[in-house]
Enzyme design. Sequence first.
Site, PDB file in Angstrom:
ATOM      1  N   GLU A 109     -75.237 -54.692  12.602  1.00 54.97           N
ATOM      2  CA  GLU A 109     -76.030 -55.899  12.840  1.00 54.97           C
ATOM      3  C   GLU A 109     -77.516 -55.609  12.639  1.00 54.97           C
ATOM      4  O   GLU A 109     -78.241 -56.416  12.031  1.00 54.97           O
ATOM      5  CB  GLU A 109     -75.795 -56.418  14.261  1.00 54.97           C
ATOM      6  CG  GLU A 109     -74.431 -57.034  14.488  1.00 54.97           C
ATOM      7  CD  GLU A 109     -74.241 -57.534  15.903  1.00 54.97           C
ATOM      8  OE1 GLU A 109     -73.734 -58.651  16.084  1.00 54.97           O
ATOM      9  OE2 GLU A 109     -74.609 -56.797  16.848  1.00 54.97           O
ATOM     10  N   ASP A 155     -77.669 -60.281  14.442  1.00 53.65           N
ATOM     11  CA  ASP A 155     -76.601 -61.105  15.014  1.00 53.65           C
ATOM     12  C   ASP A 155     -76.793 -62.571  14.633  1.00 53.65           C
ATOM     13  O   ASP A 155     -75.843 -63.259  14.241  1.00 53.65           O
ATOM     14  CB  ASP A 155     -76.599 -60.943  16.529  1.00 53.65           C
ATOM     15  CG  ASP A 155     -75.660 -61.908  17.220  1.00 53.65           C
ATOM     16  OD1 ASP A 155     -74.449 -61.862  16.947  1.00 53.65           O
ATOM     17  OD2 ASP A 155     -76.121 -62.727  18.035  1.00 53.65           O
ATOM     18  N   GLU A 174     -80.957 -55.550  16.025  1.00 47.85           N
ATOM     19  CA  GLU A 174     -79.579 -55.979  16.274  1.00 47.85           C
ATOM     20  C   GLU A 174     -79.553 -57.449  16.691  1.00 47.85           C
ATOM     21  O   GLU A 174     -78.709 -58.222  16.224  1.00 47.85           O
ATOM     22  CB  GLU A 174     -78.963 -55.112  17.367  1.00 47.85           C
ATOM     23  CG  GLU A 174     -77.571 -55.556  17.805  1.00 47.85           C
ATOM     24  CD  GLU A 174     -77.165 -54.941  19.129  1.00 47.85           C
ATOM     25  OE1 GLU A 174     -76.206 -55.454  19.737  1.00 47.85           O
ATOM     26  OE2 GLU A 174     -77.797 -53.968  19.569  1.00 47.85           O
TER      27      GLU A 174
END
Length: 243
Positions: free
Chosen positions: A133, A61, A57
Amino acid sequence: MTVSTLDKKRVAQLHQLERVLGVRFRKLALLHQALIHRSYRQSQKDEVPSGDNETLEFLGDSVIGLVVAEQLYRLYPDSEVGDLAKVKSQVVSRVTLGEIALKMNLDRWILVGQGEASRGEAQRPSVIGSALEAVLGAIFLDRGLEPAAKLIRRLLRDQITEVEAGTTSTDYKSLLQEYVLRYFKASPSYHLVGESGPGHGRRFVVSVGWGGKIYGQGNGPSKKVASQEAAKAALEHVLGPPS
């Protein structure tokens, strides 16, 4: 973890998601890891050696931020930096990513703990948006930047256009109502804080809160617009800041 350690049912599920994404993984285990919530890893303990999806994640991002920044630069090369930053913060917000992931039905493939599953946690905007993400981070690791960028541009194309044009169709009030009812067992309450300006150019300020606390405030040329902005601010407050 390798594909051989995954059962046939899970492999079939992941291949189904590959078709939705339009990406074929070299290491399917990466996609599997991207869909493991920490509650599932904690409940399974030693049976999940690859860990959860939080590091993917984190990577995803950054990849999303890079791709969107490049896309905005190419689309609007003469815009002010502040304007581009505002559009980017809206496009890659947790609210937006959660909404996109829900439309994809990504929760069908997310693994959460048994208790969390019974509460529908996989559909929670912060959980499903984070999983998206992580999936994009996994694609970047497995296939490189361009395949990840291609998917990101496809998923966020409409959001970029709508936000830049000021015509975003996201109903933040409805999203907030559903979220607060599910997780706080309450309903958000909106209040007009103030208004200013001449009759032909009035500006309204609206706040929203529940449980005796204010969670967001917004302003706009009408109470309706100001309420949507307040709801958006409240969602970003409870879900976390924009990416």
